[in-house]
Design an enzyme around this catalytic site. Sequence first.
Site, PDB file in Angstrom:
ATOM      1  N   GLY A  74      -1.808  -6.222  -1.886  1.00 19.27           N
ATOM      2  CA  GLY A  74      -1.333  -7.496  -1.367  1.00 19.27           C
ATOM      3  C   GLY A  74       0.168  -7.609  -1.515  1.00 19.27           C
ATOM      4  N   THR A  75       0.700  -7.070  -2.611  1.00 20.79           N
ATOM      5  CA  THR A  75       2.145  -7.102  -2.844  1.00 20.79           C
ATOM      6  C   THR A  75       2.889  -6.350  -1.750  1.00 20.79           C
ATOM      7  OG1 THR A  75       2.022  -7.370  -5.254  1.00 20.79           O
ATOM      8  CG2 THR A  75       3.977  -6.276  -4.382  1.00 20.79           C
ATOM      9  N   ASN A 158      -2.825 -18.327  -6.852  1.00 19.83           N
ATOM     10  CA  ASN A 158      -3.475 -17.378  -7.760  1.00 19.83           C
ATOM     11  C   ASN A 158      -3.629 -17.925  -9.175  1.00 19.83           C
ATOM     12  OD1 ASN A 158      -0.502 -16.914  -7.372  1.00 19.83           O
ATOM     13  ND2 ASN A 158      -0.769 -15.695  -9.227  1.00 19.83           N
ATOM     14  N   GLN A 186      -5.958 -14.865  -2.440  1.00 19.83           N
ATOM     15  CA  GLN A 186      -6.905 -15.551  -3.323  1.00 19.83           C
ATOM     16  C   GLN A 186      -7.966 -16.359  -2.582  1.00 19.83           C
ATOM     17  OE1 GLN A 186      -7.364 -15.079  -6.421  1.00 19.83           O
ATOM     18  NE2 GLN A 186      -5.523 -13.927  -6.943  1.00 19.83           N
ATOM     19  N   SER A 206      -5.896  -8.736  -0.075  1.00 21.01           N
ATOM     20  CA  SER A 206      -6.034  -7.605  -1.002  1.00 21.01           C
ATOM     21  C   SER A 206      -7.502  -7.490  -1.373  1.00 21.01           C
ATOM     22  CB  SER A 206      -5.182  -7.839  -2.253  1.00 21.01           C
ATOM     23  OG  SER A 206      -5.246  -6.735  -3.123  1.00 21.01           O
ATOM     24  N   HIS A 208      -9.275  -5.846  -3.654  1.00 17.59           N
ATOM     25  CA  HIS A 208      -9.832  -5.813  -5.011  1.00 17.59           C
ATOM     26  C   HIS A 208     -10.078  -7.225  -5.554  1.00 17.59           C
ATOM     27  CE1 HIS A 208      -6.306  -6.751  -7.743  1.00 17.59           C
ATOM     28  NE2 HIS A 208      -5.666  -6.531  -6.613  1.00 17.59           N
ATOM     29  N   THR A 244       0.416   8.770   4.734  1.00 18.00           N
ATOM     30  CA  THR A 244      -0.993   9.114   4.927  1.00 18.00           C
ATOM     31  C   THR A 244      -1.887   8.018   4.361  1.00 18.00           C
ATOM     32  OG1 THR A 244      -0.485  11.466   4.783  1.00 18.00           O
ATOM     33  CG2 THR A 244      -2.784  10.822   4.437  1.00 18.00           C
ATOM     34  N   CYS A 332       5.873 -12.601 -20.800  1.00 22.90           N
ATOM     35  CA  CYS A 332       6.651 -12.210 -21.973  1.00 22.90           C
ATOM     36  C   CYS A 332       7.971 -11.610 -21.513  1.00 22.90           C
ATOM     37  CB  CYS A 332       5.880 -11.218 -22.828  1.00 22.90           C
ATOM     38  SG  CYS A 332       6.717 -10.793 -24.364  1.00 22.90           S
TER      39      CYS A 332
END
Length: 388
Positions: A74-75, A158, A186, A206, A208, A244, A332
């Site tokens: 997706g990125t 998200n 999402q 995306s 996954h 590819t 972080c």
Amino acid sequence: MRMMKMTVYFDNNATTPLKDGVKKAMAEALEVYGNPSSVHACGREARLLQDMARRNVAAMFGVRSEQVIFTSSGTEANNLVLRGYFACPENLEKGSKLVISSVEHNCVHKTAVDLNRLNGVSMHMVTVDRNGIIDIDDLKLTLEKGNVGLVSIMHGNNETGVIQPLDKIVALCKEYGVRVHTDAVQTAGKVALSFKDMGVDFMTVSFHKLGGPKGIGAVIMKADIDMECHTSGGSQERNRRAGTENIIGIAGAGACTEEWQVSVDKMQNQIGPLRNKLEKGLKQLSNELYIIGESTNRVPNTTNVIVPGLEGETAVMSLDMAGFCVSTGSACSSGRVEPSRVILAHGIPADEALCALRISLGWQTTEAEVDAFLAAFGEMLGRMQKAS
């Protein structure tokens, strides 16, 4: 070395377990070793598998196969749209300003910043209200000022699951002749999506996130739009994306979209009610607890909850020890935990934003798991109260 299997997985907005049909399709694709660009028999076999998967994806979103461009994620899909659109001189002449919202995924937010810094594409960030819904008046005022080339507003968030009023956004942009991109990573597989009915020019997904494999995403786009390929190489994906193709991932993407209507129905009719039960139970555990975007439309699996005084990172670790996988939007940086900019954009104070906890159910979630989570969450709150 395989990690110990957690008892309950409630981090499905990060990724989802592979569905059985996807595993089978990918296992079969392992035997297809030809390059789909090759003209010999092995290449044609790979191309056939790719074409079949592309048709499945196209059918899910109600488009033609040639409107589906496979990417690695997706990125990458979002980068391809934003960078590819503004790399085209004809598009820049129509407008050099990119409009996004203050709650976009980092891959859109950071790409917009990069385009502004490196390519001279100006950026405007539309604000959101306490529920995370964009300020339509702000968008309209920005469009009235002119020079807008593209508006990129995510469909479902998200972190919070909040769904933007895309119909109003698209209608407004059409008044000013401005193209629209929506990040639907999402919402795909959780709510019914018709590319034509949505009226957007680009949509990114995306696989996954809906029971498919990691490493495969897609751009769904109108066929008549000029867009430059932002990687140099071959002519794959109709000259939109060189390299590819990931045949094994594409086979998994095709398999996870075969029964998309079943997935959407389950999300709406089974997972949605479980999410409602979860939220009702959470609110009964604490009078201070509140849910971000509770009063607005959200994807049916997502809850972002704040208990003032209970930092999200602490809650994640405590629940992990109890056998539950959840997440927080905090990041972080240089040894310091920073509040999510998405949560801050809602007008939530920084100290409370650090307490945001995302719970995202999946197609495999059961009522027994929700009950067990509520018990564990209650025990965690009890320990916190005793320690205070």
